[in-house]
Design a protein around this motif. Sequence first.
Motif, PDB file in Angstrom:
ATOM      1  N   TYR A 101      -7.509   3.189   8.498  1.00 22.13           N
ATOM      2  CA  TYR A 101      -6.108   2.888   8.079  1.00 22.13           C
ATOM      3  C   TYR A 101      -5.456   4.235   7.944  1.00 22.13           C
ATOM      4  N   GLU A 102      -5.801   5.321   7.605  1.00 21.94           N
ATOM      5  CA  GLU A 102      -5.621   6.666   7.495  1.00 21.94           C
ATOM      6  C   GLU A 102      -5.227   7.067   8.920  1.00 21.94           C
ATOM      7  N   VAL A 126      -6.794   3.883  -2.210  1.00 19.24           N
ATOM      8  CA  VAL A 126      -5.307   3.388  -1.827  1.00 19.24           C
ATOM      9  C   VAL A 126      -4.603   3.053  -3.293  1.00 19.24           C
ATOM     10  N   LEU A 130     -10.786   2.097   5.419  1.00 19.66           N
ATOM     11  CA  LEU A 130      -9.486   2.867   4.924  1.00 19.66           C
ATOM     12  C   LEU A 130      -9.300   4.213   5.572  1.00 19.66           C
ATOM     13  N   VAL A 188      -2.646   6.611   0.872  1.00 18.12           N
ATOM     14  CA  VAL A 188      -4.076   6.421   0.864  1.00 18.12           C
ATOM     15  C   VAL A 188      -4.528   7.831   0.712  1.00 18.12           C
ATOM     16  N   THR A 208      -8.514  10.013   1.436  1.00 20.09           N
ATOM     17  CA  THR A 208     -10.049  10.167   1.876  1.00 20.09           C
ATOM     18  C   THR A 208     -10.762  11.581   1.532  1.00 20.09           C
ATOM     19  N   SER A 221       6.258   0.939   3.464  1.00 18.60           N
ATOM     20  CA  SER A 221       4.604   0.859   3.165  1.00 18.60           C
ATOM     21  C   SER A 221       4.513  -0.576   3.508  1.00 18.60           C
ATOM     22  N   ILE A 229       0.997  -1.176  -0.038  1.00 14.69           N
ATOM     23  CA  ILE A 229      -0.110  -0.033  -0.012  1.00 14.69           C
ATOM     24  C   ILE A 229       0.918   1.350  -0.080  1.00 14.69           C
ATOM     25  N   CYS A 247      -4.841  10.498  -2.330  1.00 15.39           N
ATOM     26  CA  CYS A 247      -3.871   9.074  -2.200  1.00 15.39           C
ATOM     27  C   CYS A 247      -2.678   9.269  -3.254  1.00 15.39           C
ATOM     28  N   LEU A 291      -9.966  -4.965  -2.836  1.00 14.70           N
ATOM     29  CA  LEU A 291      -8.449  -4.909  -2.592  1.00 14.70           C
ATOM     30  C   LEU A 291      -7.813  -6.205  -2.899  1.00 14.70           C
ATOM     31  N   SER A 323       1.073   9.228  -2.090  1.00 13.30           N
ATOM     32  CA  SER A 323       1.949   8.276  -2.569  1.00 13.30           C
ATOM     33  C   SER A 323       3.380   8.799  -3.360  1.00 13.30           C
TER      34      SER A 323
END
Length: 383
Positions: free
Chosen positions: A350-351, A216, A347, A32, A34, A238, A29, A109, A167, A113
């Motif tokens: 996760y963030e 993601v 997610l 991420v 949102t 990651s 990953i 995202c 995913l 990244s």
Amino acid sequence: MTRAASPPGAASLEQPAPAGKNTTGTARIAGVGTATSEQSYSQAEVLDLFAITDPKVRSVFLNSAIERRFLAVPPRGADGTPRAEAQGELLAKHKRLALDMGARAVRACLADSGLDLADIDYLCCVTTTGFLTPGLSAHLMRAMGMRSGTSRVDVVGMGCNAGLNALNATAGWAVANPGKVAVMLCTEACSAAYVIDSTLRTAVVNSLFGDGAAAVALVADPPDAAHGPPVVAPDPGSPRILGFASHLISEAIDAMRYDWDDGQGKFSFYLDPNVPYVVGANAEQVVDRLLGAAGLRRSDVRHWLVHSGGKKVIDAVRINLGLTRHDVRHTTGVLRDYGNLSSSSFLFSYERLLTERAARPGDHGVLMTMGPGSTIETALVQW
């Protein structure tokens, strides 16, 4: 390390490879992002906005462990309260919100990244709150100006668990195309899936869901075999996706579903009151199967990112898995601040974990989503 082949539906996990050889790579990953709709409301504000006075309905809203949700409320009618929207209006709302939130989540995202829009080679779009043909992926590609050669797929109607189903597929594509960028987007315009009436059935649903999108980016470690330089080299910090495990509770297939409401002329979502207990009772076996394939125990897992399905659902999973309230702090925090965001919820958790900077190299994490089927989906990751 290499990932051993597994039969369909089984957890796919890393197994030792010959020294110095990486024959398939592992999906990571890489970032991420949102997004939500524009306006948030407290539960009390929603009740007052729709002039809901029934004490039983108000109790459902005010005892939901939700403080605020992002919602796109309908236009006001002559009496000053939001008017009922026809199914066609709801579909148009879904398209507008899903595209807007989705584009913003994808951009966030990519920024996280260190990637550009032109880097995306594969796009998987997930939604349950509306239907489009062509799919949301095609509309998003045009709206954002993505390359026309980008591969795409749409996952529609699977519900809150769908983020992990998608995913799984996205990680598989990334591993098959090492060094290339795969993006998975979950965009849920829950405001476009509401029925407004005075029943307790709809009160439970109306008290719970909010608008949100999360994306993601995945990139697989290039295998050692030389097939030209990778397009993108993944950040070794990651988390790697080690495997997946699924569990279908077929006897509860009607526990979460969309029904057509003839009186309302639109779809209406139904949640069985026993959903928390059904999910909780089945959580152990799928998690233990996921971990057992990797030679791990629950005590080896440091991070738990569970779908924010509702207070009772979270409590049922926590108790059955022997987790602490601290273990599910991100899940309960997302529920408090956003409500149930359907497929994108995990997610958001996760963030929050990444923002907390609590994950350390070597840590294992379990991602878990639950939804119609009834279904529990899990994934194992390692930093």
